[in-house]
Design an enzyme around this catalytic site. Structure first.
Site, PDB file in Angstrom:
ATOM      1  N   ASP A 275      43.016  40.298  28.034  1.00  0.00           N
ATOM      2  CA  ASP A 275      42.844  39.287  29.077  1.00  0.00           C
ATOM      3  C   ASP A 275      41.793  38.276  28.664  1.00  0.00           C
ATOM      4  O   ASP A 275      41.936  37.080  28.861  1.00  0.00           O
ATOM      5  CB  ASP A 275      42.455  39.940  30.402  1.00  0.00           C
ATOM      6  CG  ASP A 275      41.163  40.739  30.299  1.00  0.00           C
ATOM      7  OD1 ASP A 275      40.883  41.288  29.217  1.00  0.00           O
ATOM      8  OD2 ASP A 275      40.423  40.814  31.292  1.00  0.00           O
TER       9      ASP A 275
ATOM     10  N   ARG B 292      33.654  39.370  27.931  1.00  0.00           N
ATOM     11  CA  ARG B 292      32.866  40.118  28.913  1.00  0.00           C
ATOM     12  C   ARG B 292      33.133  41.620  28.767  1.00  0.00           C
ATOM     13  O   ARG B 292      33.820  42.050  27.839  1.00  0.00           O
ATOM     14  CB  ARG B 292      33.186  39.630  30.327  1.00  0.00           C
ATOM     15  CG  ARG B 292      34.593  39.927  30.778  1.00  0.00           C
ATOM     16  CD  ARG B 292      34.818  39.406  32.195  1.00  0.00           C
ATOM     17  NE  ARG B 292      36.178  39.625  32.641  1.00  0.00           N
ATOM     18  CZ  ARG B 292      36.898  38.732  33.311  1.00  0.00           C
ATOM     19  NH1 ARG B 292      36.394  37.540  33.573  1.00  0.00           N
ATOM     20  NH2 ARG B 292      38.117  39.025  33.696  1.00  0.00           N
TER      21      ARG B 292
ATOM     22  N   GLU C 163      35.205  43.713  29.374  1.00  0.00           N
ATOM     23  CA  GLU C 163      36.594  43.947  29.773  1.00  0.00           C
ATOM     24  C   GLU C 163      37.444  43.979  28.498  1.00  0.00           C
ATOM     25  O   GLU C 163      37.658  45.049  27.949  1.00  0.00           O
ATOM     26  CB  GLU C 163      37.044  42.864  30.752  1.00  0.00           C
ATOM     27  CG  GLU C 163      38.316  43.239  31.464  1.00  0.00           C
ATOM     28  CD  GLU C 163      38.398  42.731  32.902  1.00  0.00           C
ATOM     29  OE1 GLU C 163      37.459  42.101  33.383  1.00  0.00           O
ATOM     30  OE2 GLU C 163      39.445  42.985  33.531  1.00  0.00           O
TER      31      GLU C 163
ATOM     32  N   ASP D 281      48.746  39.686  32.242  1.00  0.00           N
ATOM     33  CA  ASP D 281      48.408  38.539  31.403  1.00  0.00           C
ATOM     34  C   ASP D 281      49.367  38.477  30.211  1.00  0.00           C
ATOM     35  O   ASP D 281      49.864  37.411  29.839  1.00  0.00           O
ATOM     36  CB  ASP D 281      46.960  38.645  30.898  1.00  0.00           C
ATOM     37  CG  ASP D 281      45.963  38.880  32.036  1.00  0.00           C
ATOM     38  OD1 ASP D 281      46.208  39.767  32.867  1.00  0.00           O
ATOM     39  OD2 ASP D 281      44.939  38.181  32.076  1.00  0.00           O
TER      40      ASP D 281
ATOM     41  N   TRP E 289      52.670  43.102  36.869  1.00  0.00           N
ATOM     42  CA  TRP E 289      51.891  43.508  35.688  1.00  0.00           C
ATOM     43  C   TRP E 289      52.717  44.530  34.893  1.00  0.00           C
ATOM     44  O   TRP E 289      53.028  44.313  33.723  1.00  0.00           O
ATOM     45  CB  TRP E 289      50.546  44.111  36.135  1.00  0.00           C
ATOM     46  CG  TRP E 289      49.438  43.102  36.198  1.00  0.00           C
ATOM     47  CD1 TRP E 289      48.308  43.103  35.441  1.00  0.00           C
ATOM     48  CD2 TRP E 289      49.332  41.948  37.045  1.00  0.00           C
ATOM     49  NE1 TRP E 289      47.521  42.012  35.753  1.00  0.00           N
ATOM     50  CE2 TRP E 289      48.126  41.294  36.724  1.00  0.00           C
ATOM     51  CE3 TRP E 289      50.146  41.388  38.015  1.00  0.00           C
ATOM     52  CZ2 TRP E 289      47.722  40.116  37.364  1.00  0.00           C
ATOM     53  CZ3 TRP E 289      49.733  40.213  38.660  1.00  0.00           C
ATOM     54  CH2 TRP E 289      48.553  39.601  38.337  1.00  0.00           C
TER      55      TRP E 289
ATOM     56  N   GLU F  75      40.135  31.182  32.744  1.00  0.00           N
ATOM     57  CA  GLU F  75      40.660  32.168  33.697  1.00  0.00           C
ATOM     58  C   GLU F  75      41.008  31.514  35.032  1.00  0.00           C
ATOM     59  O   GLU F  75      41.980  31.867  35.682  1.00  0.00           O
ATOM     60  CB  GLU F  75      39.600  33.250  33.921  1.00  0.00           C
ATOM     61  CG  GLU F  75      40.040  34.371  34.841  1.00  0.00           C
ATOM     62  CD  GLU F  75      39.073  35.541  34.810  1.00  0.00           C
ATOM     63  OE1 GLU F  75      37.905  35.345  34.445  1.00  0.00           O
ATOM     64  OE2 GLU F  75      39.513  36.664  35.149  1.00  0.00           O
TER      65      GLU F  75
ATOM     66  N   HIS G 219      40.945  32.794  28.522  1.00  0.00           N
ATOM     67  CA  HIS G 219      41.846  33.695  29.241  1.00  0.00           C
ATOM     68  C   HIS G 219      43.236  33.076  29.152  1.00  0.00           C
ATOM     69  O   HIS G 219      43.503  32.068  29.783  1.00  0.00           O
ATOM     70  CB  HIS G 219      41.379  33.707  30.696  1.00  0.00           C
ATOM     71  CG  HIS G 219      41.316  35.049  31.320  1.00  0.00           C
ATOM     72  ND1 HIS G 219      40.271  35.905  31.103  1.00  0.00           N
ATOM     73  CD2 HIS G 219      42.145  35.683  32.180  1.00  0.00           C
ATOM     74  CE1 HIS G 219      40.458  37.014  31.812  1.00  0.00           C
ATOM     75  NE2 HIS G 219      41.606  36.905  32.461  1.00  0.00           N
TER      76      HIS G 219
HETATM   77  C1  RAM Z   1      41.002  40.722  35.697  1.00  0.00           C
HETATM   78  C2  RAM Z   1      41.529  40.535  34.334  1.00  0.00           C
HETATM   79  C3  RAM Z   1      42.953  40.108  34.209  1.00  0.00           C
HETATM   80  C4  RAM Z   1      43.758  40.320  35.444  1.00  0.00           C
HETATM   81  C5  RAM Z   1      43.224  41.406  36.311  1.00  0.00           C
HETATM   82  C6  RAM Z   1      44.009  41.638  37.559  1.00  0.00           C
HETATM   83  O1  RAM Z   1      39.925  41.611  35.652  1.00  0.00           O
HETATM   84  O2  RAM Z   1      40.709  39.676  33.624  1.00  0.00           O
HETATM   85  O3  RAM Z   1      43.100  38.793  33.802  1.00  0.00           O
HETATM   86  O4  RAM Z   1      45.052  40.610  35.037  1.00  0.00           O
HETATM   87  O5  RAM Z   1      41.903  41.199  36.644  1.00  0.00           O
END
Ligand code: RAM
Length: 926
Positions: A504, A508, A510, A517, A569, A780, A801
């Site tokens: 994604d 960060r 994550e 995505d 998703w 994002e 993103h």
């Molecule tokens: C965020 C992510 C991603 C998304 C989810 C639901 O934390 O960065 O882009 O798919 O949430």
């Protein structure tokens, strides 16, 4: 003269005539130029350590006037190049009458681990004229099964130190492992098979084995760990040798957002290697990881975490530690663990991560004692620093994607990722350092702690861009600077988030394989980069991560383990295989994933009542201007779930059709129709207007894109969609799921001008808005930053993103105009749609058959289109025109012939059918 001699003369005269004739025949028809760009399976060129003993073969026909298409082929495969072409001992396909030149399945003798295989191909053209044999290509299999491994997992127990890092996560100190071994004979060849539960870097006799980084990569470690194969013939020698390995946590034992992985991420990183050496006398030696290895954790690398960065202490460097010129008496014995049967060790099935590009700073400034280096491009990778330092000082390297208006580093969006590297100098002078077991997402680098008596220089820092080692696959360019910037931002978003898995975001805490995505950006990625193997590999992880009930975890590999799925998703498991099939024409991608698609439909069923879904969903994530203020936007979760249920059923039915599974095709087609009916009844009133739930752009987009309404209601739904867009002052109001559908639906509706309007909007929310605010990647949020309001106050605010980059598909297919009409581009549509905002656009795309290009320009009401169609394909070319005016082809008035045919001339378009070739059309659009 005797009768006999007369006869002899006549005979020889005849013979020489025949011979003469034969040679002249040959002169008239020499062998055609050989096939080129040979690849196996998902586009591998001569791979070493290949994963598949049943590969497929593909090639391109040469771009040559005599070669329009293929009528037959022959593939020969042998265990030794000397046996080719006539004594192929593994497989001779014989002459096969077939146009197929891509993904032809190997049907020869069984192939085994380690086997080296050679192959070549020839073809016959449309007139049955034969080509020369291609060059000989090869591949070598890796270790295909766990039982090929004699080695054991080894490592130092770093868990017992119980060091806790950020978010109280267990920290494993990086390890150094080594082994010395003797070879009495001359080395003929050597292969190193290698992997880790963690990430590693390996040297033999002090020499780096490869420039791969973060290997072996991120897979579903509870099911499968990938292994690598290296040719180390040049590194091992007769006499005493040493092998040395650095090992760090990586994804396996490091910090991941939620940390509750299906594999045991608290165990110390482990390492596995098998060095197989063939001697010149034919004897074999195998060196394996076992309890004879030694290790320690007090080397220079004291800390290495993906999210948090590295600490490197030069004082602890260990000269020669990976050579035989080193005394390891103070090192400890390693712990060993057996290879588990239930975790498959399989050769990596896509390319490793490498430093692919180097960026240099364009500007340096000073701020609060630190020096800030601006690379002018948000990128992902590591810095390479060469900096003067004073003994005992610590160089601190910080990163950020953007600066705050006051010039300070904006790092709030890294959230808990410390994303900082440290280097402690052992002496005065220039140091050189590049972190190896971490990566950062950044445009700016800040250095502090260097020797301040020296004048800072741009040369101190370079940005090494890391991503999986694939090539570019296409280019898009136009007459519009911002559209070109958007293309560049899409490509940089791709580079930044294709670091072994599709992520994604790259910066960060994550950096996970978020399925939604991937679902929306996957199709665009396939234009810009050669990523078939990348996706096929990740889809294997998706299959492995699928739960018993069919649920697909939010992220793959699963790093949460909460056993629930989100609609839109999880549907990545139907969408991506289908999209890959359309781009490649390879049915294997459908075969491999068909069962997963079916299981996913079972999960959809489980989560719905009377076909209306109630599945959890992130919904139209980050939709702008949400009425409810929610990150999930205003579109009903049930509507989204039901729409995706139908769409996944539809794609599964299509896949079944391609695979010749008639029963399943009928079953899933009926399912799709049933869900569509339920969808219509539940969410649409008599007039084709949304009922019972909030009316949004995305709700109409889903209904139309997935074909869920009867014709009668489609028209009204379309005008309602237009109404919604108008209400929003001709702006999009779509999040992650809705945005990629905008172009598809508006295009199908013929609302091209409106789509161009949305694409060229400069105000929020739009693609150009972020460009106007200084974006060098896709963000994002549509408003992650603005010049007037600063950063979005949310800390979930990635500036890299890729999701909204999904528009790239339309840019290739419609702005430039290259789309597949048949899976794999066997039939191509060249259909660019000009617009007043553009005077030209062009794209080049590498298809399985070779390069396609489409390049148009508009000048004084003349539309000029140059296009190249590769051999073995045909194309429908649709040229905007006033059809009352003449069409010109290659400078002359267009005339049909047996090859180039006029199909239509109406409604403002000429439609022409062509075989392979290069064409230049000119029409008048007055
Ligand atoms: C965020 C992510 C991603 C998304 C989810 C639901 O934390 O960065 O882009 O798919 O949430």
């Amino acid at each position: 003269m005797t009768k006999q001699s007369n006869f002899a003369i006549a005979f020889y005269a005849l013979l020489s005539l025949v011979i003469l004739n034969l040679t002249s025949c040959k002169n008239q028809q020499p062998f055609l130029q050989n096939a080129e760009s040979l690849t196996i399976s998902e586009g591998f060129k001569n791979p070493l350590g290949f994963y598949n003993a049943a590969p497929t073969f593909s090639w391109n026909l040469p771009v040559e006037t005599d070669v329009k298409s293929q009528s037959a082929y022959q593939i020969v495969v042998a265990s030794n190049p000397d046996l080719l072409p006539n004594k192929a001992d593994l497989w001779d396909s014989k002459k096969q009458v077939s146009e197929q030149s891509t993904f032809i399945a190997y049907a020869g003798k069984n192939l085994n681990s380690r086997q080296k295989v050679y192959w070549q191909v020839k073809y016959w053209n449309q007139e049955n004229v034969e080509s020369n044999w291609s060059e000989i290509n090869h591949f070598e299999l890796g270790l295909l099964n766990n039982k090929d491994w004699k080695a054991q997992w080894i490592g130092i127990d770093t868990a017992k130190d119980s060091i806790r890092g950020r978010e109280k996560v267990l920290i494993h100190k990086p390890q150094y492992l080594r082994k010395v071994f003797d070879l009495t004979n001359e080395v003929a060849s050597a292969r190193l098979y290698i992997t880790a539960k963690g990430v590693f870097d390996v040297s033999i006799n002090g020499e780096n084995v490869s420039d791969d980084v973060m290997s072996p990569g991120f897979t579903t470690y509870d099911k499968r760990i990938e292994t690598l194969t290296y040719d180390v013939t040049a590194l091992v020698k007769s006499g005493q040798n040493a092998i040395g390995v650095e090992l760090a946590s990586g994804w396996h034992s490091g910090r991941l957002l939620w940390g509750t992985t299906p594999w045991d991420n608290t165990i110390s990183p482990k390492f596995l290697a098998q060095l197989e050496i063939t001697m010149k006398d034919g004897s074999k030696e195998t060196i394996v990881t076992d309890n004879s290895w030694k290790g320690m954790t007090n080397g220079p690398l004291q800390f290495a975490e993906i999210y948090d960065g590295e600490i490197y202490n030069e004082n602890l460097e260990i000269p020669n530690w990976s050579t035989n010129n080193f005394d390891d008496k103070d090192w400890s014995p390693v712990e060993v663990a057996i290879i588990e049967d239930n975790v498959k060790l399989e050769p990596k099935r896509h390319t490793t991560v490498k430093g692919k590009l180097v960026l240099t700073p364009q500007e340096i400034t000073e701020k609060d004692g630190g020096i800030i280096f601006d690379l002018k491009q948000n990128m992902v990778g590591v810095p390479l620093v060469k900096v003067p330092m004073k003994k005992g000082d610590t160089l601190k390297i910080r990163f950020s994607e953007m600066l705050s208006p006051d010039g300070t580093f904006y790092t709030k969006n890294y959230r808990s990722a410390h994303s900082t590297d440290y280097f402690i100098a052992a002496q005065d002078g220039d140091i050189e350092y590049m972190p190896k077991f971490t990566f950062h997402g950044f445009r700016f680098v800040e250095l502090s702690g260097f020797d301040t008596s020296k004048e800072p220089s741009k040369s101190w820092v370079k940005g090494i861009v890391l991503y999986s080692d694939f090539d570019d696959n296409g280019t898009f360019t136009s007459s519009h600077d911002k559209l070109n910037k958007l293309q560049s931002n899409i490509v940089w978003g791709l580079r930044g988030n294709f670091l072994d898995i599709p992520t994604d975001c790259p910066q960060r805490n994550e950096r996970l394989g978020w399925t939604g995505d991937a679902q929306v950006f996957g199709p665009t990625s396939m234009f810009n980069a050669d990523v078939y193997k990348f996706w096929a590999s990740w889809l294997q992880s998706v299959r492995e991560a699928q739960l018993q009930d069919g649920a697909i975890p939010w992220t793959v590999p699963d790093s949460r383990g909460n056993k629930i799925a989100s609609s839109g998703w999880g549907d990545v498991c139907t969408v991506i295989p289908w999209k890959i099939y359309m781009r490649t024409g390879d049915t294997r991608i459908l075969e491999e994933n068909f069962e997963m698609m079916q299981n996913w439909l079972e999960y959809h069923k489980l989560k719905s009542k009377k076909y209306i879904s109630n599945m959890m969903s992130f919904s139209d994530w980050l939709q702008p201007h949400p009425e409810n203020g929610d990150t999930k936007g205003d579109t009903s979760l049930n509507l989204i779930g039901t729409a995706y249920f139908a769409y996944s059923a539809k794609l599964t039915a299509q896949a079944a059709k391609v695979l010749g599974k008639k029963e399943e095709q009928a079953k899933y087609h009926t399912l799709y129709k049933t869900i569509a009916k339920a969808f219509e009844n539940e969410f649409f009133d008599e007039n084709g207007k949304i009922k019972g739930v909030t009316e949004t752009q995305t709700s109409y987009l889903l209904a139309l894109a997935f074909d869920l309404l009867p014709e009668s209601k489609q028209q009204i739904a379309k005008s309602n969609l237009l109404e919604k867009i108008k209400e929003a002052d001709n702006h999009l109001r779509t999040g992650f799921l809705g945005t990629p559908l905008l172009s598809q639906v508006l295009d199908e509706m013929g609302e091209i001008d409106l789509m161009y309007k949305l694409l060229f909007n400069e105000t929020y929310p739009s693609w150009f808005y972020s460009i106007n605010q200084g974006a060098t990647t896709i963000w994002e949020r549509w408003n992650s930053y603005s010049k007037t309001e600063g950063f979005n106050p949310q800390n979930m605010n990635s500036l890299n993103h890729y999701a909204y980059g999904a528009i790239g598909e339309w840019m290739y297919e419609r702005v430039a105009g290259i789309a597949p009409l048949e899976a794999g581009y066997k039939k191509i549509r060249i259909s660019p749609i000009p617009n007043e905002k553009l005077t030209s656009a062009s794209a080049i795309l590498n298809t399985p058959y070779g390069k396609v290009s489409s390049s148009w320009k508009l000048e004084n009401n003349t539309f000029q289109l140059e296009t190249t169609i590769p051999p073995n394909t045909t194309a429908t070319i649709i040229i905007p025109a006033n059809v009352k005016e003449e069409l010109r082809l290659n400078g002359e008035t267009f005339k049909q012939d047996s090859n180039v045919k006029l199909i239509n001339a109406k409604n403002g378009f000429y439609e022409i059918m062509v075989p392979s070739g290069t064409y230049s059309f000119q029409s008048s659009i007055k």
